[in-house]
Design a protein around this motif. Structure first.
Motif, PDB file in Angstrom:
ATOM      1  N   GLU A   1      -0.086  -3.293 -21.431  1.00 13.11           N
ATOM      2  CA  GLU A   1      -0.017  -2.191 -20.476  1.00 13.11           C
ATOM      3  C   GLU A   1      -1.294  -1.354 -20.498  1.00 13.11           C
ATOM      4  O   GLU A   1      -1.781  -0.985 -21.558  1.00 13.11           O
ATOM      5  CB  GLU A   1       1.166  -1.266 -20.792  1.00 13.11           C
ATOM      6  N   THR A   2      -1.801  -1.088 -19.299  1.00 10.05           N
ATOM      7  CA  THR A   2      -2.888  -0.143 -19.102  1.00 10.05           C
ATOM      8  C   THR A   2      -2.530   0.725 -17.906  1.00 10.05           C
ATOM      9  O   THR A   2      -2.414   0.217 -16.785  1.00 10.05           O
ATOM     10  CB  THR A   2      -4.226  -0.851 -18.836  1.00 10.05           C
ATOM     11  N   VAL A   3      -2.319   2.003 -18.135  1.00  8.08           N
ATOM     12  CA  VAL A   3      -1.954   2.926 -17.053  1.00  8.08           C
ATOM     13  C   VAL A   3      -2.848   4.144 -17.132  1.00  8.08           C
ATOM     14  O   VAL A   3      -2.800   4.913 -18.090  1.00  8.08           O
ATOM     15  CB  VAL A   3      -0.471   3.353 -17.154  1.00  8.08           C
ATOM     16  N   THR A   4      -3.701   4.314 -16.124  1.00  6.73           N
ATOM     17  CA  THR A   4      -4.589   5.471 -16.042  1.00  6.73           C
ATOM     18  C   THR A   4      -4.570   5.994 -14.609  1.00  6.73           C
ATOM     19  O   THR A   4      -3.860   5.469 -13.749  1.00  6.73           O
ATOM     20  CB  THR A   4      -6.030   5.096 -16.437  1.00  6.73           C
ATOM     21  N   ALA A   5      -5.364   7.017 -14.350  1.00  9.68           N
ATOM     22  CA  ALA A   5      -5.453   7.578 -13.001  1.00  9.68           C
ATOM     23  C   ALA A   5      -6.217   6.662 -12.049  1.00  9.68           C
ATOM     24  O   ALA A   5      -6.209   6.885 -10.836  1.00  9.68           O
ATOM     25  CB  ALA A   5      -6.116   8.948 -13.047  1.00  9.68           C
ATOM     26  N   SER A   6      -6.863   5.613 -12.582  1.00  9.52           N
ATOM     27  CA  SER A   6      -7.661   4.730 -11.734  1.00  9.52           C
ATOM     28  C   SER A   6      -7.204   3.275 -11.752  1.00  9.52           C
ATOM     29  O   SER A   6      -7.660   2.479 -10.932  1.00  9.52           O
ATOM     30  CB  SER A   6      -9.135   4.785 -12.168  1.00  9.52           C
ATOM     31  N   THR A   7      -6.295   2.923 -12.654  1.00  9.16           N
ATOM     32  CA  THR A   7      -5.857   1.533 -12.705  1.00  9.16           C
ATOM     33  C   THR A   7      -4.486   1.399 -13.353  1.00  9.16           C
ATOM     34  O   THR A   7      -4.109   2.215 -14.198  1.00  9.16           O
ATOM     35  CB  THR A   7      -6.867   0.661 -13.480  1.00  9.16           C
ATOM     36  N   VAL A   8      -3.754   0.385 -12.918  1.00  2.66           N
ATOM     37  CA  VAL A   8      -2.461   0.049 -13.515  1.00  2.66           C
ATOM     38  C   VAL A   8      -2.440  -1.455 -13.753  1.00  2.66           C
ATOM     39  O   VAL A   8      -2.694  -2.238 -12.832  1.00  2.66           O
ATOM     40  CB  VAL A   8      -1.283   0.442 -12.595  1.00  2.66           C
TER      41      VAL A   8
ATOM     42  N   SER B   1       0.849  -1.187   0.000  1.00  2.00           N
ATOM     43  CA  SER B   1       0.000   0.000   0.000  1.00  2.00           C
ATOM     44  C   SER B   1       0.886   1.238   0.000  1.00  2.00           C
ATOM     45  O   SER B   1       1.969   1.239   0.573  1.00  2.00           O
ATOM     46  CB  SER B   1      -0.924   0.010   1.227  1.00  2.00           C
ATOM     47  N   THR B   2       0.410   2.289  -0.663  1.00  2.00           N
ATOM     48  CA  THR B   2       1.180   3.519  -0.787  1.00  2.00           C
ATOM     49  C   THR B   2       0.242   4.697  -1.013  1.00  2.00           C
ATOM     50  O   THR B   2      -0.878   4.522  -1.519  1.00  2.00           O
ATOM     51  CB  THR B   2       2.180   3.430  -1.956  1.00  2.00           C
ATOM     52  N   GLU B   3       0.712   5.870  -0.641  1.00  3.31           N
ATOM     53  CA  GLU B   3      -0.037   7.090  -0.933  1.00  3.31           C
ATOM     54  C   GLU B   3       0.361   7.689  -2.280  1.00  3.31           C
ATOM     55  O   GLU B   3      -0.219   8.685  -2.703  1.00  3.31           O
ATOM     56  CB  GLU B   3       0.161   8.108   0.187  1.00  3.31           C
ATOM     57  N   GLU B   4       1.363   7.103  -2.934  1.00  2.00           N
ATOM     58  CA  GLU B   4       1.707   7.558  -4.278  1.00  2.00           C
ATOM     59  C   GLU B   4       0.529   7.290  -5.214  1.00  2.00           C
ATOM     60  O   GLU B   4      -0.185   6.303  -5.067  1.00  2.00           O
ATOM     61  CB  GLU B   4       2.952   6.830  -4.795  1.00  2.00           C
ATOM     62  N   THR B   5       0.336   8.170  -6.192  1.00  2.00           N
ATOM     63  CA  THR B   5      -0.815   8.041  -7.076  1.00  2.00           C
ATOM     64  C   THR B   5      -0.616   6.908  -8.076  1.00  2.00           C
ATOM     65  O   THR B   5       0.511   6.512  -8.388  1.00  2.00           O
ATOM     66  CB  THR B   5      -1.068   9.348  -7.843  1.00  2.00           C
ATOM     67  N   LEU B   6      -1.725   6.421  -8.608  1.00  2.00           N
ATOM     68  CA  LEU B   6      -1.669   5.346  -9.590  1.00  2.00           C
ATOM     69  C   LEU B   6      -0.981   5.791 -10.876  1.00  2.00           C
ATOM     70  O   LEU B   6      -0.201   5.038 -11.467  1.00  2.00           O
ATOM     71  CB  LEU B   6      -3.079   4.847  -9.888  1.00  2.00           C
TER      72      LEU B   6
END
Length: 223
Positions: free
Chosen positions: A181-188, A155-160
């Protein structure tokens, strides 16, 4: 965006050895305290400088006549084991602080949730990026017949999107074959074979149990 942190993470990875995250999820109350620069620490007759996991010098804090010292730094000075039990919000010091059964297995042979700590999986590549505030729960960390395998979550407070960028750059440098690869603000979601041989899977999502935190799950093996 902290560019220095990103460069360090992508090029060399971050080794977690400090005390970051000990207060994660706890009930916090804001107070007015003072950094006590006049207090020196001596251990067995030798001056000792308090350090965090990144080697930064720490300063004792004085609050209402009582001086507080960073627990992990003091435990290191006294050579006392210490772990953070995130599931129960407890700091465990000394005998019994370390988890003795294999990850995911209780002493009686049953299955139990792995205890979170700042301990990085031993067999994970040294350059694999993990943020400094990560609380890590390792479920597999083996080197059997010369083949290293690791599975863990943190767990981390760094953003996705920030960690997604870090991992995208990492797998690009390591040459990820059969990549997805899928990298968004809501999922990695990143999967493939590093260097064409080592299977890796990295997924990230928002934590439902800890608002403001994100959960990453990683599996990796040499072949």
């Amino acid at each position: 965006m902290n560019k220095k942190w990103l460069i360090a993470a992508v090029v060399t990875g971050l080794t977690v050895t400090g005390s970051a995250g000990v207060y994660a999820g706890a009930k916090l109350q804001q107070i007015k305290a003072y950094l006590n620069h006049s207090l020196g620490i001596v251990v067995d007759g030798t001056p000792y400088w308090l350090k965090d996991g990144n080697g930064k010098t720490l300063t004792p804090i004085t609050y209402e006549g009582t001086t507080y010292l960073p627990i992990r730094s003091i435990a290191d000075a006294l050579d006392v084991p210490i772990t953070y039990d995130a599931a129960n919000y407890k700091v465990r010091i000394g005998t019994g602080s370390e988890v003795t059964p294999s990850p995911g297995t209780s002493a009686g042979g049953g299955t139990t949730a792995p205890v979170e700590s700042t301990a990085r999986p031993v067999n994970l590549p040294k350059d694999f990026p993990i943020p400094a505030d990560a609380l890590i729960a390792t479920t597999l960390d083996t080197d059997a017949n010369g083949v290293k395998k690791v599975a863990f979550s943190y767990s981390t407070e760094e953003t996705l999107d920030m960690m997604g960028f870090v991992y995208s750059e990492y797998v690009r440098i390591k040459r990820l074959d059969n990549a997805s690869e899928t990298v968004t603000a809501s999922t990695v979601k990143i999967t493939g074979r590093l260097g064409g041989t080592s299977p890796v899977s990295i997924t990230g999502k928002a934590s439902t149990a800890r608002p403001g935190f994100n959960i990453f799950t990683v599996t990796w093996s040499e072949s």
